[in-house]
Design a protein around this motif. Structure first.
Motif, PDB file in Angstrom:
ATOM      1  N   THR A  76       7.263  31.452   1.693  1.00 17.46           N
ATOM      2  CA  THR A  76       7.208  30.091   2.248  1.00 17.46           C
ATOM      3  C   THR A  76       5.760  29.651   2.383  1.00 17.46           C
ATOM      4  O   THR A  76       4.854  30.476   2.417  1.00 17.46           O
ATOM      5  CB  THR A  76       7.854  29.988   3.658  1.00 17.46           C
ATOM      6  N   ARG A  77       5.582  28.356   2.465  1.00 15.91           N
ATOM      7  CA  ARG A  77       4.283  27.761   2.772  1.00 15.91           C
ATOM      8  C   ARG A  77       4.467  26.979   4.075  1.00 15.91           C
ATOM      9  O   ARG A  77       5.588  26.586   4.397  1.00 15.91           O
ATOM     10  CB  ARG A  77       3.855  26.769   1.670  1.00 15.91           C
ATOM     11  N   THR A  95      11.067  25.034   5.206  1.00 19.94           N
ATOM     12  CA  THR A  95      12.161  25.257   6.151  1.00 19.94           C
ATOM     13  C   THR A  95      12.766  26.648   5.950  1.00 19.94           C
ATOM     14  O   THR A  95      12.978  27.095   4.823  1.00 19.94           O
ATOM     15  CB  THR A  95      13.255  24.189   5.946  1.00 19.94           C
ATOM     16  N   ILE A  96      13.014  27.329   7.066  1.00 20.55           N
ATOM     17  CA  ILE A  96      13.734  28.604   7.048  1.00 20.55           C
ATOM     18  C   ILE A  96      15.013  28.429   7.863  1.00 20.55           C
ATOM     19  O   ILE A  96      14.965  27.957   9.006  1.00 20.55           O
ATOM     20  CB  ILE A  96      12.872  29.741   7.644  1.00 20.55           C
ATOM     21  N   ALA A  99       7.771  30.311  13.244  1.00 16.58           N
ATOM     22  CA  ALA A  99       7.078  29.105  13.721  1.00 16.58           C
ATOM     23  C   ALA A  99       5.572  29.291  13.611  1.00 16.58           C
ATOM     24  O   ALA A  99       4.842  28.365  13.269  1.00 16.58           O
ATOM     25  CB  ALA A  99       7.489  28.796  15.155  1.00 16.58           C
ATOM     26  N   ALA A 100       5.100  30.529  13.879  1.00 17.23           N
ATOM     27  CA  ALA A 100       3.664  30.797  13.799  1.00 17.23           C
ATOM     28  C   ALA A 100       3.141  30.637  12.374  1.00 17.23           C
ATOM     29  O   ALA A 100       1.962  30.406  12.164  1.00 17.23           O
ATOM     30  CB  ALA A 100       3.359  32.198  14.318  1.00 17.23           C
ATOM     31  N   LEU A 101       4.008  30.763  11.387  1.00 14.85           N
ATOM     32  CA  LEU A 101       3.611  30.540   9.988  1.00 14.85           C
ATOM     33  C   LEU A 101       3.672  29.070   9.609  1.00 14.85           C
ATOM     34  O   LEU A 101       3.412  28.710   8.474  1.00 14.85           O
ATOM     35  CB  LEU A 101       4.542  31.317   9.037  1.00 14.85           C
ATOM     36  N   LYS A 159      16.453  21.463   2.180  1.00 12.00           N
ATOM     37  CA  LYS A 159      15.966  22.284   1.068  1.00 12.00           C
ATOM     38  C   LYS A 159      15.217  23.526   1.578  1.00 12.00           C
ATOM     39  O   LYS A 159      14.002  23.652   1.392  1.00 12.00           O
ATOM     40  CB  LYS A 159      15.053  21.464   0.150  1.00 12.00           C
ATOM     41  N   PRO A 160      15.947  24.434   2.222  1.00  5.10           N
ATOM     42  CA  PRO A 160      15.275  25.613   2.791  1.00  5.10           C
ATOM     43  C   PRO A 160      14.770  26.534   1.694  1.00  5.10           C
ATOM     44  O   PRO A 160      15.277  26.514   0.575  1.00  5.10           O
ATOM     45  CB  PRO A 160      16.399  26.290   3.581  1.00  5.10           C
ATOM     46  N   ARG A 161      13.760  27.322   2.023  1.00  5.76           N
ATOM     47  CA  ARG A 161      13.266  28.343   1.100  1.00  5.76           C
ATOM     48  C   ARG A 161      14.020  29.651   1.322  1.00  5.76           C
ATOM     49  O   ARG A 161      14.270  30.395   0.400  1.00  5.76           O
ATOM     50  CB  ARG A 161      11.761  28.567   1.320  1.00  5.76           C
TER      51      ARG A 161
END
Lengths: 480, 480
Positions: free
Chosen positions: B205-206, B210-211, B226-228, B255-257
């Motif tokens: 993810t970047r 969304t996760i 969230a910290a990422l 569009k989650p990763r």
């Protein structure tokens, strides 16, 4: 591999064969597509049974190292080239050309992976670690045995996020000797300095922020910071510390959040900060409001400030603006994965939470081993011996290096590294060396922008092999 | 603390006193400002010498737990409140009010920190781990002793980034039993599932991506993601897996990763995916092109699909779109910090590089211990015993829970957790419990948006204490 098998190493013959074949493939001493000796010939050469060889080859096939071709025997599998993902937003050096980011045949991951292998140390003048036989394996073994006799129930549940308390108490004493006052609650254990740097960068930067590093500096952190979305900028490192005029200029432009610096025994030059430079760096950090991250991983290779000057930023500032990092991978045992952070109580608490999100806790086992070794006092004598041994090879090695045409700009009186100018592109030199099964560490690796360089890093503890000198004699200056 | 000191635990009396006083302060059983017993009275009560008490109190002062007030004795230090940094860009649940992010007296860090403490297990019906005496301490001790007799030189240098090869070979067999084919080169060891989740999230993810997670789900990952800079969105979890209609809807919008999911023995409900749901989830992952991260940390608490249905996503998809995570913190020993990732060869290589940037390698010691325990076969019997013991307490505990007014929506036939509806705000219930030195796990913790909830998680292995039942009898339903 002849002679490498041992029946009393605690490892089965199969495991020994698997490990050494795998290492040779990882080192590229055995290349993709190469045909392995037949079962019978391997068994005869190494004095083992054919069953042992069959089992070993099977394991190597399972592990993806070999493939079996029907009727033709076993072959080394072709492997995909490895490369770090392109950095985003990218590593730039003040004034560096973007072209430097183009794909290179030698990259950081390649070098680091090779350093992790059980490649014979004599073939790795570029290595960043001491040969295993310079370290005190017996002390580690004793400490681990002592830990294994302790109540194993302590391992069944999680440890505490801050790390094993008696070790942190021991580190308090160690830091006090460096004139750094840190209560155990200000100390947090980490999985080596690597995790420490990652935790600090994640806690104190946001994507897009700037992190200053020395130029040259330890290469692995460039990738780690770039992966967080940080801009990584190199500050030219001179013989007595950073170029402070340049630091002031770049700080005004880039407003960095962190400056990661080796104050004592800088990697790759083994030079140390002068007291005056240390003071200037602290003043600039104050003025431009950035945090100094003092990476003191080579601490125990320095004989102490009573013998040679050494000024630690954390000793001047007492962990106000300085976050101090240390570890035991270089002088005790890398595989224990024990490092630590010392900082203000408030930052220590934030970093402990951050560590919890990252790995919950670190394992007590390695920390108990380090605690045992440190608290039993033999470590101090061991470190003395390592330094004496480095001293005993350094002068001769420096003379030999000059004789083969390597120019040494700053001959530091301690540490394991020498940063030398080969007068030619050291990427090309390293490629030639690789073809002769020698691992060199070209200067481009240590450049935050990975710019080509005529410099390279040598480890004086890993230059005893005549083949190294024969290669250097032939190659230095010859490569254009 | 009476009776807690032991002269043959392998720990000094001083260390025992320090640890148990520190734990009581961390648990808030001793509050900031409280006065400690005098040296003489402590010594008399516990049958130790005053010198031992002085040394212990001094260590507790050094560690920041106590302070000494001249003439008045020793007092528990006031500590700063702890809280996770505000999430950025923040954790949101589909349709959740932002107000839920307001500061709460109980937060994730508070709960997790308390779970790390040596608090008596009987007082922690909210704990996420099994009591130590349910685990096989003898097997861990034997394995560690065996490892400590091996050649210690193997610990002096770095291991390999992928992790200890024989363990990865052992994991290949373990996965094969779950019908997941993974060669050792597809397996990467990690410092527990926690590091595994962090590596996967960082690699794939970047910031701003969304996760998806289950709602409810394991709380620590919310903070980690969230910290990422990820947006964390909860998918309602039903008795047989996620609400797939909602999953389809939210996938189209966001569009989650990644979607992180417990397929077998979901935390906190111990329910498992039905085969039909597993298939639908995989189809949606295909359609919307996201990666499924299957967290199977509770694997060994399930009796196997021959006994009870269990469908693993990785068994259906064979690690194409599924990244499988496992570990040994729950059923072997948390402090070893050994987990693993199984994935495609290409992703395994990327994740190994990512791990290198994060912690270089993990320590071989814990991995060798897990390897020993797994390869010697006693672990299988141990896991059988743990399951039998859970089975033996589960039915009775469920009946007692219903008797005190807790409603159980899905009574799962395996696992250690029960997710129950208390019919009242469980944050308030947990606060009341805390005042009586009982640690409960309120539903808000498991909510990706940390929304108040009438549900809470119970651990059937930690509800043997009459005090727990007396409290629940009195409190459930009484709190408005």
């Amino acid at each position: 591999m002849v002679g490498l098998l041992s029946r009393d190493s605690g490892e089965t013959l199969i495991d020994q064969i698997v490990r050494s074949v795998a290492a040779r493939i990882d080192e590229r001493l055995l290349r993709g597509g190469a045909r392995m000796p037949s079962i019978r010939s391997f068994a005869a050469t190494h004095g083992v049974s054919p069953f042992t060889v069959v089992a070993s080859y099977d394991k190597l096939v399972a592990a993806g190292y070999l493939e079996s071709r029907r009727g033709a025997g076993f072959f080394v599998r072709e492997r995909l080239p490895m490369a770090l993902n392109a950095a985003e937003p990218g590593i730039t050096s003040a004034g560096a050309a973007d072209a430097a980011l183009a794909t290179k045949p030698i990259d950081v991951v390649w070098l680091v992976r090779n350093m992790f292998r059980q490649m014979p140390h004599q073939q790795m003048p570029g290595t960043g670690v001491l040969p295993s036989d310079w370290l005190d394996g017996a002390a580690i073994a004793n400490a681990l045995r002592a830990v294994s006799r302790q109540n194993a129930n302590l391992l069944l549940s999680y440890g505490v996020p801050q790390g094993f308390l008696p070790l942190r108490q021991q580190l308090q004493h160690k830091l006090a000797e460096l004139e750094i006052a840190a209560a155990p609650e200000q100390i947090l254990t980490t999985a080596g300095v690597t995790q420490a740097l990652g935790l600090v960068a994640r806690e104190f930067t946001r994507p897009g922020d700037t992190i200053f590093v020395d130029d040259p500096a330890w290469f692995l952190m460039f990738g780690s910071f770039a992966a967080l979305g940080a801009k990584v900028i190199g500050i030219p490192r001179l013989g007595d510390g950073p170029d402070v005029a340049r630091l002031a200029e770049l700080a005004a432009i880039h407003k960095p959040r962190l400056y990661v610096i080796n104050s004592v025994l800088h990697n790759p030059s083994s030079t140390s900060l002068s007291a005056a430079k240390a003071f200037q760096v602290l003043k600039l950090a104050e003025e431009h409001d950035f945090i100094l991250v003092e990476d003191d991983i080579y601490c125990d290779l320095h004989p102490g400030s009573a013998v040679q000057p050494a000024t630690r930023l954390a000793a001047l500032d007492q962990l106000q603006r300085v976050i101090y990092l240390g570890g035991f991978s270089k002088t005790m045992a890398a595989n224990l994965r024990v490092g630590f952070i010392a900082t203000s109580p408030e930052r220590a608490e934030r970093l402990a939470d951050r560590k919890m999100l990252s790995t919950l806790t670190t394992s007590d086992i390695g920390e108990r081993v380090v605690y045992k070794v440190l608290s039993e006092g033999s470590y101090r004598k061991h470190a003395d011996r390592v330094r004496a041994r480095l001293d005993s090879v350094r002068a001769k090695t420096l003379r030999q290096m000059e004789r083969v045409g390597l120019k040494i700009v700053h001959a530091a009186p301690a540490g394991m590294f020498v940063w030398a100018d080969a007068g030619c592109d050291t990427n090309a030199l390293a490629e030639r060396a690789m073809a002769e099964h020698l691992l060199l560490a070209p200067g481009s690796l240590f450049s935050p922008a990975q710019l080509p360089s005529t410099f390279m890093r040598f480890n004086v503890a890993a230059m005893q092999e005549p083949a190294v000198w024969r290669f250097l004699e032939r190659a230095v200056g010859a490569v254009k």
